[in-house]
Enzyme design. Structure first.
Site, PDB file in Angstrom:
ATOM      1  N   ASP A  44     -42.642  18.341 -10.855  1.00  0.00           N
ATOM      2  CA  ASP A  44     -43.728  18.667  -9.926  1.00  0.00           C
ATOM      3  C   ASP A  44     -43.460  20.013  -9.274  1.00  0.00           C
ATOM      4  OD1 ASP A  44     -45.796  18.737  -8.143  1.00  0.00           O
ATOM      5  OD2 ASP A  44     -45.288  16.868  -7.119  1.00  0.00           O
TER       6      ASP A  44
ATOM      7  N   TYR B 117     -52.749  32.430  -0.266  1.00  0.00           N
ATOM      8  CA  TYR B 117     -52.687  32.610  -1.722  1.00  0.00           C
ATOM      9  C   TYR B 117     -52.131  33.991  -2.059  1.00  0.00           C
ATOM     10  CZ  TYR B 117     -54.207  32.918  -6.594  1.00  0.00           C
ATOM     11  OH  TYR B 117     -54.235  33.071  -7.960  1.00  0.00           O
TER      12      TYR B 117
ATOM     13  N   ALA C 139     -50.236  35.877  -0.202  1.00  0.00           N
ATOM     14  CA  ALA C 139     -48.816  35.925   0.153  1.00  0.00           C
ATOM     15  C   ALA C 139     -47.969  35.311  -0.954  1.00  0.00           C
ATOM     16  CB  ALA C 139     -48.583  35.182   1.467  1.00  0.00           C
TER      17      ALA C 139
ATOM     18  N   LYS D 103     -48.702  35.207  -4.087  1.00  0.00           N
ATOM     19  CA  LYS D 103     -48.743  36.077  -5.260  1.00  0.00           C
ATOM     20  C   LYS D 103     -48.016  37.397  -5.021  1.00  0.00           C
ATOM     21  CE  LYS D 103     -50.967  33.442  -8.159  1.00  0.00           C
ATOM     22  NZ  LYS D 103     -50.340  33.011  -9.417  1.00  0.00           N
TER      23      LYS D 103
END
Length: 229
Positions: free
Chosen positions: A54, A144, A146, A148
């Site tokens: 996971d 998101y 941050a 990436k």
């Protein structure tokens, strides 16, 4: 054709890449969140091997993978899975930040750490599928982006660290691509979704496979893919 470990093979860009590699006889190892998803992947890609782990809980990946048969050599590790939760800095809860950072940044770092010995042995390649948000952050995209931006830093550092070991590192920055994630983004933005406006996942897959196929005397370190319409 070598062994390729892929995250996110269940849909979108990851599925397109897995199909390309399977069609030419590559040995596929596909990471799934749980046993049920792993079974679905094996039915879609006959002959593929699956691993269960996971990405939302990267601290447990080492233990989970340690209970399973692993590839001896990995010629390519392709980080394609990703998640997105939009919202303003003032509204996003800690849980949304942690989820995106775990799946999009910390899990790729941990998987890379775990498979580096195999990658070094094969003089292999690591591919990070990033995003246009990894180059620029707009409103509602803070968490998101941050995650990436962090993925870009991971790739840049890894590239320098592993150059002497013969491991190539490629970052791909796709613009908006017609995937289930893009559908979710449009719903979050309150916009009508028209997949014909965006990049076909097959086009991004072409860029990724091109990077994998490049002769050993060179490396595609960064690839930016933008909608052509």
């Amino acid at each position: 054709m070598g062994a390729h470990l892929i995250t996110g093979a269940g849909s979108g860009i990851g599925s397109a890449v897995a199909e390309r590699l399977a069609a030419r006889g590559a040995e596929l190892w596909l990471l799934a969140r749980d046993a049920k998803r792993a079974a679905v992947l094996r039915s879609r890609f006959p002959g593929a091997r699956t691993l269960v782990g996971d990405l939302a809980d990267p601290a447990k990946l080492s233990w989970a993978l340690g209970q399973q048969e692993m590839p001896v050599e990995v010629d390519a590790l392709l980080h394609i899975a990703g998640v997105v939760e939009l919202g303003t800095v003032g509204d996003l809860p800690v849980k949304a930040w942690q989820y995106q950072l775990n799946v999009n940044t910390v899990a790729p770092a941990e998987l890379t750490r775990l498979f580096l010995p195999s990658l070094r042995q094969a003089r292999g390649q690591v591919v990070f599928v990033n995003s246009g948000a990894g180059l620029r952050a707009d409103e509602n995209w803070s968490a998101y982006a941050a995650s990436k931006f962090g993925l870009r830093a991971l790739a840049d550092a890894l590239r320098v660290e592993e150059q002497g070991n013969g491991v190539r590192v490629t970052t791909v920055y796709p613009g908006r691509t017609a995937t289930p994630m893009q559908l979710k983004v449009h719903h979050q933005e309150g916009k009508e979704y028209d997949p014909t406006r965006w990049i076909d996942p097959e086009s991004v897959a072409t860029a990724i496979v091109t990077a994998l196929d490049l002769p050993r005397d060179a490396a595609l370190t960064e690839i930016t893919v933008r909608p052509g319409r």
